[in-house]
Design a protein around this motif. Structure first.
Motif, PDB file in Angstrom:
ATOM      1  N   ILE A   2       0.875  -1.164   0.000  1.00 26.91           N
ATOM      2  CA  ILE A   2       0.000   0.000   0.000  1.00 26.91           C
ATOM      3  C   ILE A   2       0.916   1.218   0.000  1.00 26.91           C
ATOM      4  N   PHE A   3       0.736   2.120  -0.944  1.00 27.60           N
ATOM      5  CA  PHE A   3       1.676   3.231  -1.029  1.00 27.60           C
ATOM      6  C   PHE A   3       0.992   4.545  -1.385  1.00 27.60           C
ATOM      7  N   ASP A   4       1.722   5.630  -1.119  1.00 31.41           N
ATOM      8  CA  ASP A   4       1.251   6.967  -1.454  1.00 31.41           C
ATOM      9  C   ASP A   4       2.467   7.814  -1.816  1.00 31.41           C
ATOM     10  N   THR A   5       2.242   8.829  -2.623  1.00 29.52           N
ATOM     11  CA  THR A   5       3.320   9.734  -3.026  1.00 29.52           C
ATOM     12  C   THR A   5       2.912  11.176  -2.771  1.00 29.52           C
ATOM     13  N   GLU A   6       3.917  12.026  -2.595  1.00 28.37           N
ATOM     14  CA  GLU A   6       3.719  13.473  -2.612  1.00 28.37           C
ATOM     15  C   GLU A   6       4.564  14.027  -3.745  1.00 28.37           C
ATOM     16  N   THR A   7       4.084  15.089  -4.386  1.00 23.60           N
ATOM     17  CA  THR A   7       4.697  15.578  -5.615  1.00 23.60           C
ATOM     18  C   THR A   7       4.753  17.103  -5.629  1.00 23.60           C
ATOM     19  N   THR A   8       5.377  17.623  -6.680  1.00 23.47           N
ATOM     20  CA  THR A   8       5.417  19.080  -6.849  1.00 23.47           C
ATOM     21  C   THR A   8       4.193  19.604  -7.588  1.00 23.47           C
ATOM     22  N   GLY A   9       3.373  18.713  -8.117  1.00 26.49           N
ATOM     23  CA  GLY A   9       2.212  19.148  -8.885  1.00 26.49           C
ATOM     24  C   GLY A   9       1.385  17.967  -9.334  1.00 26.49           C
ATOM     25  N   PHE A  10       0.659  18.149 -10.431  1.00 27.33           N
ATOM     26  CA  PHE A  10      -0.324  17.155 -10.844  1.00 27.33           C
ATOM     27  C   PHE A  10       0.094  16.262 -12.002  1.00 27.33           C
ATOM     28  N   PRO A  65       6.255  24.529  -5.923  1.00 29.21           N
ATOM     29  CA  PRO A  65       5.179  25.520  -6.007  1.00 29.21           C
ATOM     30  C   PRO A  65       4.516  25.728  -4.648  1.00 29.21           C
ATOM     31  N   LYS A  66       4.106  26.936  -4.387  1.00 29.84           N
ATOM     32  CA  LYS A  66       3.505  27.264  -3.102  1.00 29.84           C
ATOM     33  C   LYS A  66       2.259  26.433  -2.839  1.00 29.84           C
ATOM     34  N   ALA A  67       1.448  26.233  -3.866  1.00 25.95           N
ATOM     35  CA  ALA A  67       0.205  25.472  -3.690  1.00 25.95           C
ATOM     36  C   ALA A  67       0.492  24.041  -3.257  1.00 25.95           C
ATOM     37  N   ALA A  68       1.534  23.430  -3.820  1.00 22.70           N
ATOM     38  CA  ALA A  68       1.881  22.062  -3.448  1.00 22.70           C
ATOM     39  C   ALA A  68       2.438  22.015  -2.031  1.00 22.70           C
ATOM     40  N   GLU A  69       3.269  22.998  -1.675  1.00 25.21           N
ATOM     41  CA  GLU A  69       3.836  23.030  -0.328  1.00 25.21           C
ATOM     42  C   GLU A  69       2.753  23.181   0.732  1.00 25.21           C
ATOM     43  N   GLU A  70       1.692  23.903   0.409  1.00 28.89           N
ATOM     44  CA  GLU A  70       0.591  24.067   1.363  1.00 28.89           C
ATOM     45  C   GLU A  70      -0.133  22.749   1.620  1.00 28.89           C
ATOM     46  N   VAL A  71      -0.077  21.837   0.665  1.00 29.21           N
ATOM     47  CA  VAL A  71      -0.735  20.539   0.828  1.00 29.21           C
ATOM     48  C   VAL A  71       0.085  19.613   1.717  1.00 29.21           C
ATOM     49  N   HIS A  72       1.389  19.484   1.423  1.00 31.51           N
ATOM     50  CA  HIS A  72       2.202  18.500   2.147  1.00 31.51           C
ATOM     51  C   HIS A  72       3.271  19.094   3.052  1.00 31.51           C
ATOM     52  N   GLY A  73       3.503  20.393   2.958  1.00 28.06           N
ATOM     53  CA  GLY A  73       4.439  21.039   3.873  1.00 28.06           C
ATOM     54  C   GLY A  73       5.904  20.809   3.565  1.00 28.06           C
ATOM     55  N   LEU A  74       6.231  20.262   2.407  1.00 29.72           N
ATOM     56  CA  LEU A  74       7.623  19.975   2.047  1.00 29.72           C
ATOM     57  C   LEU A  74       8.197  21.156   1.272  1.00 29.72           C
ATOM     58  N   SER A  75       9.135  21.857   1.888  1.00 27.57           N
ATOM     59  CA  SER A  75       9.692  23.085   1.305  1.00 27.57           C
ATOM     60  C   SER A  75      10.965  22.800   0.519  1.00 27.57           C
ATOM     61  N   ASP A  76      11.391  23.802  -0.238  1.00 20.28           N
ATOM     62  CA  ASP A  76      12.658  23.703  -0.985  1.00 20.28           C
ATOM     63  C   ASP A  76      13.827  23.486  -0.023  1.00 20.28           C
ATOM     64  N   VAL A  77      13.806  24.192   1.092  1.00 22.11           N
ATOM     65  CA  VAL A  77      14.895  24.069   2.067  1.00 22.11           C
ATOM     66  C   VAL A  77      14.941  22.656   2.634  1.00 22.11           C
ATOM     67  N   PHE A  78      13.791  22.112   3.006  1.00 13.41           N
ATOM     68  CA  PHE A  78      13.739  20.763   3.581  1.00 13.41           C
ATOM     69  C   PHE A  78      14.250  19.721   2.599  1.00 13.41           C
ATOM     70  N   LEU A  79      13.884  19.854   1.336  1.00 12.46           N
ATOM     71  CA  LEU A  79      14.223  18.843   0.336  1.00 12.46           C
ATOM     72  C   LEU A  79      15.618  19.026  -0.262  1.00 12.46           C
ATOM     73  N   SER A  80      16.268  20.146   0.018  1.00  8.60           N
ATOM     74  CA  SER A  80      17.526  20.481  -0.653  1.00  8.60           C
ATOM     75  C   SER A  80      18.645  19.481  -0.376  1.00  8.60           C
ATOM     76  N   ASP A  81      18.646  18.835   0.795  1.00 12.06           N
ATOM     77  CA  ASP A  81      19.720  17.898   1.110  1.00 12.06           C
ATOM     78  C   ASP A  81      19.294  16.439   1.002  1.00 12.06           C
ATOM     79  N   LYS A  82      18.121  16.184   0.416  1.00 10.57           N
ATOM     80  CA  LYS A  82      17.645  14.815   0.262  1.00 10.57           C
ATOM     81  C   LYS A  82      18.237  14.191  -0.994  1.00 10.57           C
ATOM     82  N   LYS A  83      18.257  12.879  -1.036  1.00  4.74           N
ATOM     83  CA  LYS A  83      18.843  12.178  -2.174  1.00  4.74           C
ATOM     84  C   LYS A  83      18.010  12.363  -3.434  1.00  4.74           C
TER      85      LYS A  83
END
Length: 233
Positions: free
Chosen positions: A5-13, A50-68
């Motif tokens: 069972i899985f789910d994803t978060e994305t930058t858009g649609f 995008p701001k709209a996507a960040e409002e949905v899942h809360g994942l910011s550019d700063v948070f994701l900048s050091d991820k693989k």
């Protein structure tokens, strides 16, 4: 039967427009029981959020900048998925992003024949009703009070319970998984659970064939009953 069972978060649609997957959460089930094995990872999308996507899942550019990057963790994800059927809510959306990422890094896409869509199941069971994950959790009494924002692993956990209810139901919270198997998600981007389902100790089944002594005592007991109802049969 093994299912993921899985789910994803994305930058858009739409990955065709350059949108990327930034998070995936997976939960393993065997014969509709959670095993305690999960996979969770954040990915650097190499583009602005995008701001709209960040409002949905809360994942910011700063948070994701050091991820693989996805390509650096694709093998680990594919190993976890194996050949299991993949269950998601509005599954085509998640499959589109997963396969787009796999193709980008030169991997074979996941077959659509492995797709199980809980949205399609819900539509057939509740035509005309609200069918979002939130609405269905409310319908089936699944606690989602801790869901402030979308999160891939959290949503996969809710979907696991919903999938069980949609496909026949099973009592939630049977305690089949030990506390050590509860995932601890940090900010380092990746967490795969090593815990396994707790093994229950069962008493060996009793041999029910009566011996001669038991038969004799039973006959003595029956003979001592006055005016038994079966005597008139």
């Amino acid at each position: 039967m093994r299912e993921i069972i899985f789910d994803t978060e994305t930058t858009g649609f739409d990955p065709k427009n350059g949108d990327r997957m930034v998070e995936i959460g997976c939960i393993e089930m065997i014969d509709r029981i959670e095993t305690g094995q999960t996979f969770h990872c954040y990915y650097n999308p190499q583009r602005l959020m995008p701001k709209a996507a960040e409002e949905v899942h809360g994942l910011s550019d700063v948070f994701l900048s050091d991820k693989k990057l996805f390509k650096d963790g694709a093998g680990e994800l594919l190993e976890f998925l194996g050949e299991a059927n993949l269950v998601a809510h509005n599954a085509q959306f998640d499959f589109n992003f997963l396969n787009a990422e796999l193709i980008l890094c030169g991997q074979k896409p996941v077959s659509q024949f492995r797709m199980v869509d809980t949205l399609a199941i819900a539509k057939s069971k509740h035509p005309g009703a609200k069918l979002s994950l939130d609405a269905l959790c409310s319908r089936y009494g699944i606690d989602r009070s801790h869901r402030v924002k979308h999160g891939a692993l959290l949503d996969a956990e809710l979907l696991t319970q919903l999938y069980i209810e949609l496909t026949g139901g099973r009592q939630i919270g049977l305690g089949l998984v030990s506390e050590a198997a509860v995932p601890q998600i940090g900010d380092n981007g990746s967490a795969r659970l090593a815990g396994k389902a707790e093994r229950k100790q069962f008493i060996a089944p009793r041999k029910y064939t009566p011996n001669a002594d038991e038969l004799a005592r039973h006959k003595s007991f029956i003979d001592g009953i006055e005016n038994p109802i079966w005597a008139d049969i």
